[in-house]
Design a protein around this motif. Sequence first.
Motif, mmCIF file in Angstrom:
data_model
loop_
_atom_site.group_PDB
_atom_site.id
_atom_site.type_symbol
_atom_site.label_atom_id
_atom_site.label_comp_id
_atom_site.label_asym_id
_atom_site.label_seq_id
_atom_site.Cartn_x
_atom_site.Cartn_y
_atom_site.Cartn_z
ATOM 1 N N ARG A 106 0.906 -1.084 -0.111
ATOM 2 C CA ARG A 106 0.016 0.039 0.086
ATOM 3 C C ARG A 106 0.925 1.167 -0.005
ATOM 4 N NH1 ARG A 106 -5.218 -0.717 3.966
ATOM 5 N NH2 ARG A 106 -6.138 -2.317 2.607
ATOM 6 N N ARG A 107 1.934 1.352 0.785
ATOM 7 C CA ARG A 107 2.649 2.468 0.756
ATOM 8 C C ARG A 107 3.577 2.771 -0.320
ATOM 9 N NH1 ARG A 107 4.315 5.968 5.496
ATOM 10 N NH2 ARG A 107 6.490 6.514 4.823
ATOM 11 N N ARG A 110 1.115 4.662 -2.686
ATOM 12 C CA ARG A 110 0.839 6.065 -2.199
ATOM 13 C C ARG A 110 2.130 6.838 -2.221
ATOM 14 N NH1 ARG A 110 -3.296 4.909 1.278
ATOM 15 N NH2 ARG A 110 -5.060 4.505 -0.411
ATOM 16 N N LYS A 111 3.253 6.264 -1.708
ATOM 17 C CA LYS A 111 4.516 7.046 -1.441
ATOM 18 C C LYS A 111 5.563 6.996 -2.681
ATOM 19 C CE LYS A 111 3.391 8.492 2.625
ATOM 20 N NZ LYS A 111 2.823 9.821 3.078
ATOM 21 N N ASP A 116 -3.538 5.891 -5.573
ATOM 22 C CA ASP A 116 -4.576 5.632 -4.587
ATOM 23 C C ASP A 116 -5.081 3.969 -4.729
ATOM 24 O OD1 ASP A 116 -5.883 5.926 -2.267
ATOM 25 O OD2 ASP A 116 -7.628 6.659 -3.393
ATOM 26 N N TYR A 118 -4.953 0.271 -3.119
ATOM 27 C CA TYR A 118 -4.745 -0.305 -2.028
ATOM 28 C C TYR A 118 -5.352 -1.546 -1.995
ATOM 29 C CZ TYR A 118 -9.653 0.934 -1.404
ATOM 30 O OH TYR A 118 -11.132 0.899 -1.743
#
Length: 391
Positions: A106-107, A110-111, A116, A118
């Motif tokens: 997930r990260r 995101r990062k 987005d 997940y």
Amino acid sequence: MSLFPTYARYPIRLVRGKGSRLWDDQGKEYLDFMSGLAVTNLGHVPDRVRDALVRQLDRLWHVCNLFHTEGQERAARLLVENSCADAVFFCNSGAEANEAAIKLARRYHRKVLGNDRYKIITFERSFHGRTLATLTATGQDKVKDGFDPLPEGFVHVPLHDLAAVEAAVDGRTAAIMIEPVVAEGGVIPVKDEFLRALRELCDRHGLLLIFDEVQTGMGRTGKLFGYQHSGVEPDIFTLAKGLGSGFPVGAMLAREHLVPAFSPGSHASTFGGTPIAMAAVTATLETMLELDVPAKAAEAGEYLMRRLREATGDLPNVKEVRGKGLLVGIQCTHPVADAVAELHRRGLLVVTAGPEVIRLLPNLLVTREEIDEAVDKIAAVLRERVAGTVG
Ligand SMILES: *Cc1c(COP(=O)(O)O)cnc(C)c1O
């Protein structure tokens, strides 16, 4: 009784073990074909791991992860040098390793990629652990009963159904997570072409491929890691069970592009990678590599499955013998709980994988004589049930 009734325990109290043998408090000897659920892959109390642990007990037990430790660096180097991974996060169990894998996936989206995504696609009958996220990832309803609301973002599809996987992918999908052999859920080896198709699908849609190798890793399937049979390399994979030969330890491993997704403070574990756990991991890996234990497991697994097929091939209550290396299942036509109990009474410890599968998980150094002994007992018990002499 002052313990939670979370386990339907067998009526046996084990007090000592060495190699393939265990003894109970009555002095009765057992041949162990479950290895504490695929954990004691080098047998009970393997000398080299024992010696490394005893040495470490005299030096240093715990310092926490605010310090560098030689043990983690050495264990991580061994794992990285012998796998497709470039970095390791140490934790204490399989569920924790999978939890770390889910968080990293997930990260990363995101990062690092700045999107987005997940959702994680997993498979029916899979098993990924008992924390809230990993039981949600698990494709079996019985582990979820009474625990909702469950975390959002997990989708289950049937195994070997590529169209269903493709249909489940949407703009929020982050990763696909799979066991290379569905272990707990019935000992079902995943087809190489399916794994290749998943890799291709992940690459096409920008998804991560996560292999849960908590049970298939550490030589169990006849390679050091289960993914090495297919040649399909995951982005992330997880280990626990056999990693410390019985000392509790887990690991989440990932390839280079994922490393920047975790930064200081984004994930942690107080006990993760203690010097004692790392001594167990290093001694376990060194033993596996020096003795080529995975190759021995591959050979022993072939022998075990061949002997089982010979000994039970004519029995109408045995449908199939299947597996990979020394992760072997006997698919029966009826519930096997009482056959398993009878085998325990006759001194052979085995376990189930679902109601109709007897799961065999001997240690990876098991001898042909021990395999013959186990096969004779299993065939006798299953044959008696056909003849009706055992209830
Ligand atoms: C055992 C297992 C787990 C859970 O490991 P724990 O150490 O019990 O948390 C997760 N995935 C697979 C494939 C397993 O076999």
